[in-house]
Design an enzyme around this catalytic site. Sequence first.
Site, PDB file in Angstrom:
ATOM      1  N   ARG A 127      13.168  -8.912  12.117  1.00 18.82           N
ATOM      2  CA  ARG A 127      12.232  -8.083  13.201  1.00 18.82           C
ATOM      3  C   ARG A 127      11.533  -8.902  14.034  1.00 18.82           C
ATOM      4  O   ARG A 127      10.831 -10.067  13.629  1.00 18.82           O
ATOM      5  CB  ARG A 127      11.560  -7.209  12.651  1.00 18.82           C
ATOM      6  CG  ARG A 127      12.371  -6.066  12.024  1.00 18.82           C
ATOM      7  CD  ARG A 127      11.193  -4.574  12.059  1.00 18.82           C
ATOM      8  NE  ARG A 127      11.766  -3.733  11.316  1.00 18.82           N
ATOM      9  CZ  ARG A 127      11.241  -3.412  10.068  1.00 18.82           C
ATOM     10  NH1 ARG A 127       9.997  -3.564   9.593  1.00 18.82           N
ATOM     11  NH2 ARG A 127      11.802  -2.302   9.317  1.00 18.82           N
TER      12      ARG A 127
ATOM     13  N   ARG B 274      10.955 -11.126   5.418  1.00 17.78           N
ATOM     14  CA  ARG B 274      11.644  -9.980   5.352  1.00 17.78           C
ATOM     15  C   ARG B 274      12.888 -10.099   6.435  1.00 17.78           C
ATOM     16  O   ARG B 274      12.687 -10.518   7.529  1.00 17.78           O
ATOM     17  CB  ARG B 274      10.663  -8.990   5.725  1.00 17.78           C
ATOM     18  CG  ARG B 274      11.203  -7.537   5.717  1.00 17.78           C
ATOM     19  CD  ARG B 274      10.126  -6.520   5.692  1.00 17.78           C
ATOM     20  NE  ARG B 274       9.373  -6.429   6.735  1.00 17.78           N
ATOM     21  CZ  ARG B 274       8.257  -5.888   6.832  1.00 17.78           C
ATOM     22  NH1 ARG B 274       7.556  -5.223   5.869  1.00 17.78           N
ATOM     23  NH2 ARG B 274       7.396  -5.906   8.039  1.00 17.78           N
TER      24      ARG B 274
ATOM     25  N   LYS C 199       0.700  -1.126  -0.020  1.00 15.48           N
ATOM     26  CA  LYS C 199       0.015  -0.127  -0.128  1.00 15.48           C
ATOM     27  C   LYS C 199       0.770   1.149   0.003  1.00 15.48           C
ATOM     28  O   LYS C 199       0.603   2.258  -0.835  1.00 15.48           O
ATOM     29  CB  LYS C 199      -0.901  -0.046   1.231  1.00 15.48           C
ATOM     30  CG  LYS C 199      -1.622   1.376   1.444  1.00 15.48           C
ATOM     31  CD  LYS C 199      -2.658   1.131   2.537  1.00 15.48           C
ATOM     32  CE  LYS C 199      -1.980   0.764   3.902  1.00 15.48           C
ATOM     33  NZ  LYS C 199      -2.319   1.958   4.898  1.00 15.48           N
TER      34      LYS C 199
ATOM     35  N   ARG D  24      -1.713  -9.756  13.408  1.00 13.53           N
ATOM     36  CA  ARG D  24      -1.967  -8.419  12.974  1.00 13.53           C
ATOM     37  C   ARG D  24      -2.879  -8.120  12.002  1.00 13.53           C
ATOM     38  O   ARG D  24      -3.847  -7.299  11.748  1.00 13.53           O
ATOM     39  CB  ARG D  24      -0.868  -7.705  12.494  1.00 13.53           C
ATOM     40  CG  ARG D  24       0.289  -7.258  13.828  1.00 13.53           C
ATOM     41  CD  ARG D  24       1.161  -6.272  13.363  1.00 13.53           C
ATOM     42  NE  ARG D  24       2.217  -6.595  12.162  1.00 13.53           N
ATOM     43  CZ  ARG D  24       3.315  -7.205  12.528  1.00 13.53           C
ATOM     44  NH1 ARG D  24       3.937  -7.488  13.647  1.00 13.53           N
ATOM     45  NH2 ARG D  24       4.015  -7.560  11.306  1.00 13.53           N
TER      46      ARG D  24
ATOM     47  N   ARG E 294     -10.966   5.016   9.481  1.00 12.54           N
ATOM     48  CA  ARG E 294     -10.539   3.750  10.268  1.00 12.54           C
ATOM     49  C   ARG E 294     -11.942   3.129  10.644  1.00 12.54           C
ATOM     50  O   ARG E 294     -11.944   1.878  11.162  1.00 12.54           O
ATOM     51  CB  ARG E 294      -9.558   4.057  11.391  1.00 12.54           C
ATOM     52  CG  ARG E 294      -8.103   4.123  10.950  1.00 12.54           C
ATOM     53  CD  ARG E 294      -7.441   2.694  11.066  1.00 12.54           C
ATOM     54  NE  ARG E 294      -6.195   2.694  11.708  1.00 12.54           N
ATOM     55  CZ  ARG E 294      -5.207   3.012  10.968  1.00 12.54           C
ATOM     56  NH1 ARG E 294      -5.141   3.941  10.226  1.00 12.54           N
ATOM     57  NH2 ARG E 294      -4.059   2.920  11.676  1.00 12.54           N
TER      58      ARG E 294
HETATM   59  P1  AMP Z   1      -0.906   3.869  11.103  1.00  9.78           P
HETATM   60  O1  AMP Z   1       0.718   4.077  10.427  1.00  9.78           O
HETATM   61  O2  AMP Z   1      -1.940   4.149   9.996  1.00  9.78           O
HETATM   62  O3  AMP Z   1      -0.991   2.497  11.475  1.00  9.78           O
HETATM   63  O4  AMP Z   1      -1.245   4.601  12.216  1.00  9.78           O
HETATM   64  C1  AMP Z   1      -0.503   4.647  13.594  1.00  9.78           C
HETATM   65  C2  AMP Z   1      -1.300   4.836  14.629  1.00  9.78           C
HETATM   66  O5  AMP Z   1      -2.044   6.302  14.617  1.00  9.78           O
HETATM   67  C3  AMP Z   1      -2.462   3.853  14.796  1.00  9.78           C
HETATM   68  O6  AMP Z   1      -2.446   2.662  15.324  1.00  9.78           O
HETATM   69  C4  AMP Z   1      -3.659   4.872  15.726  1.00  9.78           C
HETATM   70  O7  AMP Z   1      -3.243   4.713  16.834  1.00  9.78           O
HETATM   71  C5  AMP Z   1      -3.276   6.429  15.183  1.00  9.78           C
HETATM   72  N1  AMP Z   1      -4.246   6.629  13.777  1.00  9.78           N
HETATM   73  C6  AMP Z   1      -4.080   6.580  12.455  1.00  9.78           C
HETATM   74  N2  AMP Z   1      -4.823   6.902  11.768  1.00  9.78           N
HETATM   75  C7  AMP Z   1      -5.826   6.982  12.564  1.00  9.78           C
HETATM   76  C8  AMP Z   1      -7.386   7.055  12.524  1.00  9.78           C
HETATM   77  N3  AMP Z   1      -7.898   7.344  11.194  1.00  9.78           N
HETATM   78  N4  AMP Z   1      -8.265   7.018  13.354  1.00  9.78           N
HETATM   79  C9  AMP Z   1      -7.731   6.838  14.721  1.00  9.78           C
HETATM   80  N5  AMP Z   1      -6.259   6.816  14.961  1.00  9.78           N
HETATM   81  C10 AMP Z   1      -5.465   6.595  13.939  1.00  9.78           C
END
Ligand code: AMP
Length: 225
Positions: free
Chosen positions: A161, A128, A16, A172, A91
């Site tokens: 990792r 990886r 992605k 996950r 999300r």
């Molecule tokens: P990501 O890099 O997209 O996995 O985001 C890392 C962390 O940021 C997530 O685990 C959430 O804690 C927070 N986060 C990112 N985007 C959102 C969202 N749209 N809504 C709520 N929390 C978010």
Amino acid sequence: MSSLRLIVFGRQGAGKGTQAVRLADHYGIPHISTGDMLRAAAASGSDFGRQVKEIMDSGSLVSDQVMEGVVAERLAQPDAAAGFLLDGYPRTPGQAEYLQTLLAPDGVQAAINLEVPEDVVVDRITGRRVCSSCGTTYALGRDESAASGLCANCGGEVLQRPDDTEDSVRKRLALYAESTEPLLSWFRERDLLVDVDGVGDPDDIAAALVARIDERRSGAPGAGS
Ligand code: AMP
């Protein structure tokens, strides 16, 4: 042409990030990752950043209400006027509703779902290997450094990792499926979801993505499938 408003979904290891950067480059629109924005806020050490960091570190989601402010402010920036590619938002179905209201009357044009079967991403992630000194990433079965354990770049030690084991990856992925499936359905029901096969050469996948998006923009017959 009207502004291009896109969302991208894809499980971890689906490519992605790579495709998001390519699409944003191709269309000259900003790639807006809410995760990156929140990490930058956390690193800034502001009051808001400290609160956000605590939530992120606990593995929870930032509240929909707080995210509304973050997203509304970012999308109001001049560079997003010609469009944007949102990554990491929405999300939750509540966030999806909010986004469509914020962008009313047009809403987003497409939510891309980059599809890669679970077994394929498990193979990618568990294969990886990362250099512990310079961070270069290698793949078992493709790069000699992954098998030898010696970085071709800097001679550092190449390791797996700790959270790239099969067990941890499957956990996950299960969490992703649980939280994302309702969202994919939300966009599918509104005829906004564009499923694209994410297995294969990254150049071919990027070309397929552009073709599907252009088809939608031009309103070609069958563009809604
Ligand atoms: P990501 O890099 O997209 O996995 O985001 C890392 C962390 O940021 C997530 O685990 C959430 O804690 C927070 N986060 C990112 N985007 C959102 C969202 N749209 N809504 C709520 N929390 C978010």
